[in-house]
Design a protein around this motif. Structure first.
Motif, PDB file in Angstrom:
ATOM      1  N   SER A 120      12.414   2.997  -0.385  1.00  0.00           N
ATOM      2  CA  SER A 120      13.873   3.127  -0.437  1.00  0.00           C
ATOM      3  C   SER A 120      14.584   1.809  -0.154  1.00  0.00           C
ATOM      4  N   LEU A 121      13.817   0.768   0.144  1.00  0.00           N
ATOM      5  CA  LEU A 121      14.403  -0.504   0.549  1.00  0.00           C
ATOM      6  C   LEU A 121      14.445  -1.535  -0.580  1.00  0.00           C
ATOM      7  N   THR A 122      13.865  -1.193  -1.710  1.00  0.00           N
ATOM      8  CA  THR A 122      13.937  -2.022  -2.904  1.00  0.00           C
ATOM      9  C   THR A 122      13.811  -1.081  -4.098  1.00  0.00           C
ATOM     10  N   SER A 123      13.965  -1.606  -5.288  1.00  0.00           N
ATOM     11  CA  SER A 123      13.897  -0.736  -6.473  1.00  0.00           C
ATOM     12  C   SER A 123      12.447  -0.586  -6.943  1.00  0.00           C
ATOM     13  N   LEU A 124      12.059   0.669  -7.208  1.00  0.00           N
ATOM     14  CA  LEU A 124      10.760   0.948  -7.805  1.00  0.00           C
ATOM     15  C   LEU A 124      10.925   1.084  -9.307  1.00  0.00           C
ATOM     16  N   ASP A 159       4.963  -8.462  -4.982  1.00  0.00           N
ATOM     17  CA  ASP A 159       6.054  -9.335  -5.422  1.00  0.00           C
ATOM     18  C   ASP A 159       6.731  -9.858  -4.153  1.00  0.00           C
ATOM     19  N   PRO A 160       6.607 -11.150  -3.852  1.00  0.00           N
ATOM     20  CA  PRO A 160       7.182 -11.681  -2.609  1.00  0.00           C
ATOM     21  C   PRO A 160       8.684 -11.435  -2.476  1.00  0.00           C
ATOM     22  N   VAL A 161       9.396 -11.388  -3.593  1.00  0.00           N
ATOM     23  CA  VAL A 161      10.843 -11.175  -3.550  1.00  0.00           C
ATOM     24  C   VAL A 161      11.155  -9.741  -3.113  1.00  0.00           C
ATOM     25  N   LYS A 162      10.476  -8.785  -3.701  1.00  0.00           N
ATOM     26  CA  LYS A 162      10.683  -7.391  -3.314  1.00  0.00           C
ATOM     27  C   LYS A 162      10.196  -7.156  -1.880  1.00  0.00           C
ATOM     28  N   TYR A 163       9.124  -7.792  -1.532  1.00  0.00           N
ATOM     29  CA  TYR A 163       8.579  -7.654  -0.173  1.00  0.00           C
ATOM     30  C   TYR A 163       9.587  -8.151   0.867  1.00  0.00           C
ATOM     31  N   ALA A 164      10.295  -9.222   0.550  1.00  0.00           N
ATOM     32  CA  ALA A 164      11.328  -9.742   1.457  1.00  0.00           C
ATOM     33  C   ALA A 164      12.475  -8.739   1.589  1.00  0.00           C
ATOM     34  N   LYS A 168      13.752  -6.836   5.222  1.00  0.00           N
ATOM     35  CA  LYS A 168      15.107  -6.741   5.775  1.00  0.00           C
ATOM     36  C   LYS A 168      15.418  -5.321   6.236  1.00  0.00           C
ATOM     37  N   GLY A 169      14.941  -4.338   5.503  1.00  0.00           N
ATOM     38  CA  GLY A 169      15.146  -2.953   5.917  1.00  0.00           C
ATOM     39  C   GLY A 169      14.352  -2.588   7.151  1.00  0.00           C
ATOM     40  N   VAL A 170      13.141  -3.135   7.248  1.00  0.00           N
ATOM     41  CA  VAL A 170      12.312  -2.889   8.433  1.00  0.00           C
ATOM     42  C   VAL A 170      12.979  -3.475   9.672  1.00  0.00           C
ATOM     43  N   GLU A 171      13.533  -4.663   9.525  1.00  0.00           N
ATOM     44  CA  GLU A 171      14.223  -5.301  10.665  1.00  0.00           C
ATOM     45  C   GLU A 171      15.385  -4.449  11.150  1.00  0.00           C
ATOM     46  N   LYS A 172      16.139  -3.866  10.242  1.00  0.00           N
ATOM     47  CA  LYS A 172      17.260  -3.016  10.636  1.00  0.00           C
ATOM     48  C   LYS A 172      16.786  -1.798  11.415  1.00  0.00           C
ATOM     49  N   THR A 173      15.666  -1.236  11.005  1.00  0.00           N
ATOM     50  CA  THR A 173      15.128  -0.055  11.692  1.00  0.00           C
ATOM     51  C   THR A 173      14.650  -0.409  13.091  1.00  0.00           C
ATOM     52  N   LEU A 174      13.971  -1.532  13.238  1.00  0.00           N
ATOM     53  CA  LEU A 174      13.515  -1.966  14.557  1.00  0.00           C
ATOM     54  C   LEU A 174      14.701  -2.245  15.474  1.00  0.00           C
ATOM     55  N   ALA A 175      15.719  -2.893  14.938  1.00  0.00           N
ATOM     56  CA  ALA A 175      16.897  -3.210  15.748  1.00  0.00           C
ATOM     57  C   ALA A 175      17.638  -1.956  16.172  1.00  0.00           C
TER      58      ALA A 175
END
Length: 323
Positions: A120-124, A159-164, A168-175
């Motif tokens: 849900s954090l990037t486009s599939l 894909d390093p771009v999609k992975y980045a 960002k979404g993971v960081e928001k969840t941790l925060a």
């Protein structure tokens, strides 16, 4: 009477109990920003790419458990009762919905409120192919009937771009789960995104001057990477590495390999290389490893995501005649 024993006043007992409850409350996740016992956020990651993000962003403030042990093919994971119980005790879960049905079901029943779903954090996208050899970026995933076979491709981390974007979404969840360390998570995210940006640049520049665009892989894991850098992935089997290729698909690959001057058939570390080596032998081409980085083992050509991706780049450069 034992004079070493002392009576404790009821008020003291009540006070100690209240203090203990307060301490327990402060040390357990309640979905509103507290952290687990020991002062670290308890994070469960479904498989290695999610584990890597959680550890890189969380740093010393998280304790990460990976559900898929090294050497286990993630698509085939079945959870033990103990793993299911551990999942329910997590403060945060990082996973990729659609890749591991057993994990998806367990998360839905876990009651954990802080979850990061990479899907849900990037486009599939849907990657498919025509069985006659006129293909897109992935392999035949059916019995060889005509027409395009397509499905949602979960391999976004390659894909390093999609992975980045996922990072960002993971960081928001941790925060959200641990706001007291939000600044640290943001700082770690910035450092990680810089590494992924640099990796993207390495791939883009390293594959510029190539003599071929087409490569053959065991299963269709590299569609996003291929699209990012203008390549064409032809897979022996489909999105699921256990899918048996059809006779039509094998025939199409023979034709395509000759037309596109394919020099290499790639296999990977967590599934059998038998089909890849058989095809390569029939074609008179060599084999090499292209790692989908679903887990790090002793066979991995690198100790972490970035190092294995750099190894993948070298393998592609050699296969595609990049200078």
């Amino acid at each position: 009477m034992n004079i070493g024993r002392r009576l404790i006043a009821p008020t003291a007992v009540a006070g100690a109990t209240a203090l203990s409850l307060a301490t327990l409350s402060a040390c357990s996740a309640d979905g509103s920003g507290s952290v687990s016992s020991g002062g670290k956020l308890k994070v469960t990651a479904s498989f290695y790419p999610m584990q890597y993000l959680a550890e890189q962003i969380g740093g010393s403030h998280v304790s990460v458990t990976e559900l898929t042990k090294p050497g286990v093919e993630p698509h085939d994971l079945e959870l033990t009762p103990r793993q299911t119980a551990t999942l329910g005790e997590s403060d945060v879960i990082v996973y990729l919905k659609g890749l591991q049905p057993a994990v998806d079901d367990a998360i839905a029943q876990s009651g954990v409120r802080n979850t990061a779903d990479a899907a849900s954090l990037t486009s599939l996208e849907k990657h498919g192919t025509e069985v006659d050899g006129h293909s897109h970026t992935t392999g035949d995933n059916n019995t060889g009937s005509t027409g395009e076979v397509a499905g949602a491709d979960p391999h976004i981390w390659l894909d390093p771009v999609k992975y980045a974007q996922v990072a960002k979404g993971v960081e928001k969840t941790l925060a959200k789960a641990d706001p007291n360390h939000a600044d640290t998570y943001a700082k770690n995210l910035n450092a990680l995104v810089k590494k992924l940006d640099a990796l993207n640049t390495e791939f883009r520049d390293g594959l510029k001057n190539r003599t071929s665009d087409t490569f053959i892989t065991t299963h269709a894991a590299f569609g996003y990477l291929a699209e990012r850098y203008g390549l064409v992935e032809e897979a022996i089997s489909g999105i699921d590495p256990e899918t048996e290729p059809s006779a039509a698909r094998i025939k199409a690959l023979h034709t395509l390999a000759q037309q596109k001057n394919v020099s290499t058939v790639f296999f990977e570390t967590l599934v059998s290389d038998k089909t890849a080596k058989t095809l390569a032998g029939d074609l008179g081409v060599r084999t090499d490893v292209l790692d989908p980085i679903e887990g790090i083992t002793a066979k991995s050509k690198g100790s972490d995501y970035v190092e294995v991706q750099q190894s993948n780049l070298k393998a592609l450069q050699k296969a595609l005649g990049a200078k």
